[in-house]
Scaffold this active site. Structure first.
Site, PDB file in Angstrom:
ATOM      1  N   HIS A 177      23.255  75.601  26.470  1.00  0.00           N
ATOM      2  CA  HIS A 177      21.537  75.785  25.965  1.00  0.00           C
ATOM      3  C   HIS A 177      21.047  77.089  26.717  1.00  0.00           C
ATOM      4  O   HIS A 177      21.231  77.057  27.914  1.00  0.00           O
ATOM      5  CB  HIS A 177      20.892  74.625  25.749  1.00  0.00           C
ATOM      6  CG  HIS A 177      20.768  73.979  26.973  1.00  0.00           C
ATOM      7  ND1 HIS A 177      21.522  73.113  27.644  1.00  0.00           N
ATOM      8  CD2 HIS A 177      19.536  73.978  27.952  1.00  0.00           C
ATOM      9  CE1 HIS A 177      21.139  72.794  28.901  1.00  0.00           C
ATOM     10  NE2 HIS A 177      19.885  73.210  29.026  1.00  0.00           N
TER      11      HIS A 177
ATOM     12  N   HIS B 243      17.339  78.347  27.393  1.00  0.00           N
ATOM     13  CA  HIS B 243      15.702  78.149  27.284  1.00  0.00           C
ATOM     14  C   HIS B 243      15.157  79.403  27.130  1.00  0.00           C
ATOM     15  O   HIS B 243      15.393  80.639  27.784  1.00  0.00           O
ATOM     16  CB  HIS B 243      15.236  77.765  28.700  1.00  0.00           C
ATOM     17  CG  HIS B 243      15.786  76.426  29.237  1.00  0.00           C
ATOM     18  ND1 HIS B 243      15.118  75.449  29.266  1.00  0.00           N
ATOM     19  CD2 HIS B 243      16.717  76.114  29.988  1.00  0.00           C
ATOM     20  CE1 HIS B 243      15.871  74.340  29.720  1.00  0.00           C
ATOM     21  NE2 HIS B 243      16.796  74.681  29.963  1.00  0.00           N
TER      22      HIS B 243
HETATM   23  P1  AMP Z   1      18.839  71.761  31.535  1.00  0.00           P
HETATM   24  O1  AMP Z   1      18.118  71.402  32.759  1.00  0.00           O
HETATM   25  O2  AMP Z   1      18.850  73.224  31.516  1.00  0.00           O
HETATM   26  O3  AMP Z   1      19.880  70.905  31.295  1.00  0.00           O
HETATM   27  O4  AMP Z   1      17.542  71.656  30.267  1.00  0.00           O
HETATM   28  C1  AMP Z   1      17.719  70.449  29.534  1.00  0.00           C
HETATM   29  C2  AMP Z   1      16.300  70.590  28.779  1.00  0.00           C
HETATM   30  O5  AMP Z   1      16.620  69.712  27.752  1.00  0.00           O
HETATM   31  C3  AMP Z   1      15.209  69.953  29.473  1.00  0.00           C
HETATM   32  O6  AMP Z   1      14.323  70.949  29.453  1.00  0.00           O
HETATM   33  C4  AMP Z   1      14.691  68.507  28.752  1.00  0.00           C
HETATM   34  O7  AMP Z   1      13.288  68.850  28.535  1.00  0.00           O
HETATM   35  C5  AMP Z   1      15.473  69.185  27.122  1.00  0.00           C
HETATM   36  N1  AMP Z   1      15.832  67.810  26.554  1.00  0.00           N
HETATM   37  C6  AMP Z   1      16.486  66.649  26.766  1.00  0.00           C
HETATM   38  N2  AMP Z   1      16.539  66.015  26.065  1.00  0.00           N
HETATM   39  C7  AMP Z   1      16.078  66.569  24.885  1.00  0.00           C
HETATM   40  C8  AMP Z   1      15.900  66.315  23.521  1.00  0.00           C
HETATM   41  N3  AMP Z   1      16.430  65.079  22.986  1.00  0.00           N
HETATM   42  N4  AMP Z   1      15.279  67.085  22.574  1.00  0.00           N
HETATM   43  C9  AMP Z   1      14.614  68.397  23.188  1.00  0.00           C
HETATM   44  N5  AMP Z   1      14.793  68.651  24.462  1.00  0.00           N
HETATM   45  C10 AMP Z   1      15.681  67.841  25.225  1.00  0.00           C
END
Ligand code: AMP
Ligand code: ZN
Length: 144
Positions: free
Chosen positions: A98, A100
């Site tokens: 993903h 950001h």
């Molecule tokens: P990362 O640290 O790059 O793996 O970021 C994962 C991101 O996913 C974090 O910013 C979380 O807040 C976000 N996240 C986790 N679960 C969900 C969800 N169900 N819906 C939307 N965002 C999520």
């Protein structure tokens, strides 16, 4: 193995969707660091940027760039961060690739400062902001 982003991509877990097509989905981060913090994913599961096939990676990254440009140009955000984390040591928590896309609206207070739980009201506001931007996104994608 269950993957929360696969579940979101299948529509089995709720998310606030900003944009979607056959390859990608864009939805709101539930712990945004700023108003409008987006996550861009390929629908297919790949663990990180480094596992994702080049074409899909290019498309996902280009889409992320388009969204960032819309924040800068259409919404007048003074800044935007477009980042991906690869590996737990880099802070990756969800192991489904993903990106950001984080608009910055004011003085920069550090990368994760301002992080909070997304509220229903905030989600609705951001969805409204993006409601009429789908055409711009599709036009830009068609220009790859
Ligand atoms: P990362 O640290 O790059 O793996 O970021 C994962 C991101 O996913 C974090 O910013 C979380 O807040 C976000 N996240 C986790 N679960 C969900 C969800 N169900 N819906 C939307 N965002 C999520
Ligand atoms: Zn997944």
């Amino acid at each position: 193995m269950t993957c929360i982003f696969c579940s979101i991509a299948r529509g089995e877990t709720h998310s606030y969707i900003i944009y979607e097509d056959e390859l990608n989905m864009v939805f709101l981060d539930i712990y945004p660091v700023s108003k409008g913090h987006l996550l861009v994913i390929p629908r297919e599961h790949y663990e990180s940027i480094h596992d994702t096939p080049y074409k899909l990676l290019a498309r996902t990254w280009f889409l992320s760039s388009i969204l960032g440009r819309i924040y800068r140009v259409e919404f007048d955000a003074p800044g935007v961060n477009i980042v991906t984390n690869s590996g737990g040591a880099a802070g990756q928590v969800i192991f489904h690739f993903h990106v950001h896309v984080i608009p910055r609206w004011g003085r920069y207070g550090g990368f994760w400062s301002g992080r909070h739980r997304l509220t229903e009201d905030e989600a609705r506001e951001v969805i409204d902001m993006w409601r009429d931007k789908t055409g711009i996104i599709i036009d830009a994608l068609n220009n790859i």
